[in-house]
Design a protein around this motif. Structure first.
Motif, mmCIF file in Angstrom:
data_model
loop_
_atom_site.group_PDB
_atom_site.id
_atom_site.type_symbol
_atom_site.label_atom_id
_atom_site.label_comp_id
_atom_site.label_asym_id
_atom_site.label_seq_id
_atom_site.Cartn_x
_atom_site.Cartn_y
_atom_site.Cartn_z
ATOM 1 N N GLN A 254 -2.643 4.590 -34.557
ATOM 2 C CA GLN A 254 -2.407 3.466 -35.490
ATOM 3 C C GLN A 254 -2.633 3.931 -36.925
ATOM 4 O O GLN A 254 -3.194 5.004 -37.158
ATOM 5 N N TYR B 261 -17.601 -13.010 -36.656
ATOM 6 C CA TYR B 261 -16.892 -12.539 -35.448
ATOM 7 C C TYR B 261 -17.820 -11.708 -34.564
ATOM 8 O O TYR B 261 -17.907 -11.917 -33.343
ATOM 9 N N ASP C 283 -15.230 -0.326 -35.063
ATOM 10 C CA ASP C 283 -15.952 -0.460 -36.333
ATOM 11 C C ASP C 283 -17.467 -0.556 -36.085
ATOM 12 O O ASP C 283 -18.255 -0.489 -37.017
ATOM 13 N N ASP D 23 -13.514 3.199 -27.489
ATOM 14 C CA ASP D 23 -12.398 2.872 -28.377
ATOM 15 C C ASP D 23 -11.380 4.005 -28.291
ATOM 16 O O ASP D 23 -11.750 5.175 -28.212
ATOM 17 N N ILE D 24 -10.117 3.627 -28.304
ATOM 18 C CA ILE D 24 -9.066 4.642 -28.109
ATOM 19 C C ILE D 24 -8.952 5.556 -29.323
ATOM 20 O O ILE D 24 -8.449 6.679 -29.218
ATOM 21 N N VAL E 209 -11.076 5.120 -36.254
ATOM 22 C CA VAL E 209 -11.633 3.833 -36.693
ATOM 23 C C VAL E 209 -13.141 3.976 -36.923
ATOM 24 O O VAL E 209 -13.680 3.537 -37.941
ATOM 25 N N ASP F 278 -8.888 5.479 -23.648
ATOM 26 C CA ASP F 278 -8.171 4.225 -23.424
ATOM 27 C C ASP F 278 -9.032 3.331 -22.532
ATOM 28 O O ASP F 278 -9.390 3.707 -21.417
ATOM 29 N N GLY F 279 -9.345 2.152 -23.032
ATOM 30 C CA GLY F 279 -10.201 1.242 -22.279
ATOM 31 C C GLY F 279 -9.596 0.808 -20.965
ATOM 32 O O GLY F 279 -10.307 0.528 -19.999
ATOM 33 N N ASP G 1 -13.340 -6.062 -27.571
ATOM 34 C CA ASP G 1 -13.223 -6.286 -29.017
ATOM 35 C C ASP G 1 -11.984 -5.527 -29.489
ATOM 36 O O ASP G 1 -12.074 -4.465 -30.122
ATOM 37 N N THR H 43 -7.802 -5.048 -30.879
ATOM 38 C CA THR H 43 -6.811 -5.530 -31.837
ATOM 39 C C THR H 43 -5.985 -6.618 -31.154
ATOM 40 O O THR H 43 -6.201 -6.919 -29.975
ATOM 41 N N PRO I 172 -1.426 -0.240 -28.438
ATOM 42 C CA PRO I 172 -2.295 0.200 -27.331
ATOM 43 C C PRO I 172 -3.117 -0.934 -26.727
ATOM 44 O O PRO I 172 -3.689 -0.780 -25.655
ATOM 45 N N TYR J 170 -8.999 -13.992 -40.689
ATOM 46 C CA TYR J 170 -8.010 -13.888 -39.591
ATOM 47 C C TYR J 170 -7.031 -15.052 -39.712
ATOM 48 O O TYR J 170 -7.398 -16.108 -40.237
HETATM 49 N N1 SAM Z 1 -12.029 -7.656 -34.926
HETATM 50 C C1 SAM Z 1 -10.725 -7.030 -34.792
HETATM 51 C C2 SAM Z 1 -9.680 -8.019 -34.364
HETATM 52 O O1 SAM Z 1 -10.046 -9.074 -33.822
HETATM 53 O O2 SAM Z 1 -8.500 -7.692 -34.560
HETATM 54 C C3 SAM Z 1 -10.820 -5.892 -33.810
HETATM 55 C C4 SAM Z 1 -11.709 -4.841 -34.331
HETATM 56 S S1 SAM Z 1 -11.660 -3.268 -33.617
HETATM 57 C C5 SAM Z 1 -11.252 -2.365 -35.044
HETATM 58 C C6 SAM Z 1 -10.200 -3.221 -32.621
HETATM 59 C C7 SAM Z 1 -10.163 -1.888 -31.889
HETATM 60 O O3 SAM Z 1 -9.403 -1.957 -30.682
HETATM 61 C C8 SAM Z 1 -9.530 -0.756 -32.708
HETATM 62 O O4 SAM Z 1 -10.541 0.121 -33.144
HETATM 63 C C9 SAM Z 1 -8.553 -0.085 -31.729
HETATM 64 O O5 SAM Z 1 -8.568 1.326 -31.822
HETATM 65 C C10 SAM Z 1 -9.079 -0.590 -30.397
HETATM 66 N N2 SAM Z 1 -8.132 -0.519 -29.270
HETATM 67 C C11 SAM Z 1 -6.852 -0.966 -29.217
HETATM 68 N N3 SAM Z 1 -6.320 -0.703 -28.008
HETATM 69 C C12 SAM Z 1 -7.293 -0.074 -27.262
HETATM 70 C C13 SAM Z 1 -7.360 0.445 -25.938
HETATM 71 N N4 SAM Z 1 -6.303 0.376 -25.105
HETATM 72 N N5 SAM Z 1 -8.524 1.006 -25.512
HETATM 73 C C14 SAM Z 1 -9.602 1.084 -26.349
HETATM 74 N N6 SAM Z 1 -9.603 0.606 -27.632
HETATM 75 C C15 SAM Z 1 -8.451 0.040 -28.076
#
Ligand code: SAM
Length: 287
Positions: free
Chosen positions: A36, A66, A91, A111-112, A116, A142-143, A161, A163, A168, A230
């Motif tokens: 990303q 949040y 984060d 976290d993938i 970040v 990958d979660g 938590d 995106t 992803p 948001y």
């Molecule tokens: N508070 C934010 C929101 O509600 O949009 C989310 C914060 S956090 C930065 C979101 C995280 O999800 C990102 O760091 C992203 O890399 C992670 N992410 C996205 N898809 C993922 C996956 N398949 N496995 C693990 N982490 C993932």
């Protein structure tokens, strides 16, 4: 009147034609990771701002709303949460809140995108202050795959938590993923996931309730709370459990041994009180 994009950050507009802007003092960081695009800005009124693929992730000023509401209600609902998995959360704001609970023995964060967390360490150090806690493990994977491979019954609480359901993160809103989490959770295990805006994303919310129940969870509860940066400023998280929810540990929440700015036992109780349109939609799914 078009905003001058040298003075303002404006988020990708929603399908409803709404957007959100913050007056910026400058761009502090930009990188394209294998997953990303990450940007960080300084802002006039909200501290630092993190953006992923054009969507606002968090600001220094209001992320506590949040992070506190994603972490504390589920932990005070579980009878004795020791083993916690965070999917996403790069984060580290949610991780910091989870580690405030002394009974938590281990938190694995998956976290993938390591980019970040590296950006958070530089531009949001206050969110990363607990990263060296001996109970915390930071993994970058990958979660979806992580929970597929997880030992059955190995977690008490899973916090997603992620995106928005794009890129992803799409699979993190699916029934197969919720089924894998169900298997990875112990018998009184609970999953909680950020579940978007009740004003703009009721379809995502109802789909999530259906997918969670389809994956075998006996009960599903949505909590709502303000999240100004948001879309719509009104946000939710949704919990699901293998057995019917029986309230939460109110006395423990009242006596919590750590400070919070938004979460309290009363706020927790209030967040469970849903407006009729939500209550009716979810009751229909519950049958
Ligand atoms: N508070 C934010 C929101 O509600 O949009 C989310 C914060 S956090 C930065 C979101 C995280 O999800 C990102 O760091 C992203 O890399 C992670 N992410 C996205 N898809 C993922 C996956 N398949 N496995 C693990 N982490 C993932």
């Amino acid at each position: 009147m078009a905003l001058d994009d040298t003075l303002w950050f404006t988020e990708n507009p929603t399908a409803d034609g709404s957007t959100f802007s913050l007056k910026i003092t400058g761009k502090l960081h930009e990188e394209q990771t294998p997953f990303q695009k990450i940007e960080v800005y300084g802002t006039e009124g909200f501290g630092n701002l993190m953006v992923i693929d054009g969507y606002i992730m968090l600001t220094a000023r209001d992320n506590y709303l949040y992070h506190e509401m994603l972490a504390h209600p589920v932990l005070f609902t579980h009878p004795n949460p020791k083993r916690v998995l965070i999917i996403g959360g790069g984060d580290c704001g949610t991780l910091r809140e989870v580690l405030r609970h002394p009974e938590v023995a281990q938190v694995q964060q998956v976290d993938i995108d390591a980019g970040v967390t590296r950006a958070a360490e530089r531009f949001f150090p206050e969110l990363c202050e607990s990263n060296n806690d001996p109970r915390a493990e930071l993994h970058f994977a990958d979660g979806i795959q992580w929970v597929q491979e997880a030992t059955p019954g190995s977690y008490d609480v899973i916090i997603v938590d992620s995106t928005d359901p794009v890129g992803p993160a799409i699979g993190l809103f699916s029934e197969p993923f919720f089924r894998d989490c169900h298997r990875a959770l112990g018998d009184d295990g609970i999953i909680v996931q950020q579940s978007e805006s009740p004003l703009l994303n009721m379809q995502i919310l109802t789909d999530m309730h259906k997918a969670m129940r389809g994956a075998g969870y006996a009960d599903v509860q949505t909590l709502h709370f303000p999240q100004p940066v948001y879309p719509s400023g009104w946000w939710t998280c949704t919990m699901a459990a293998k057995h019917a929810f029986k309230g939460f540990r109110i006395a423990d929440a009242v006596a919590k041994p750590f400070p919070t700015r938004y979460y309290s036992a009363e706020v927790h109780q209030g967040a469970l009180a849903l407006p009729p349109f939500m209550k009716e939609a979810f009751a229909k799914i519950a049958g």
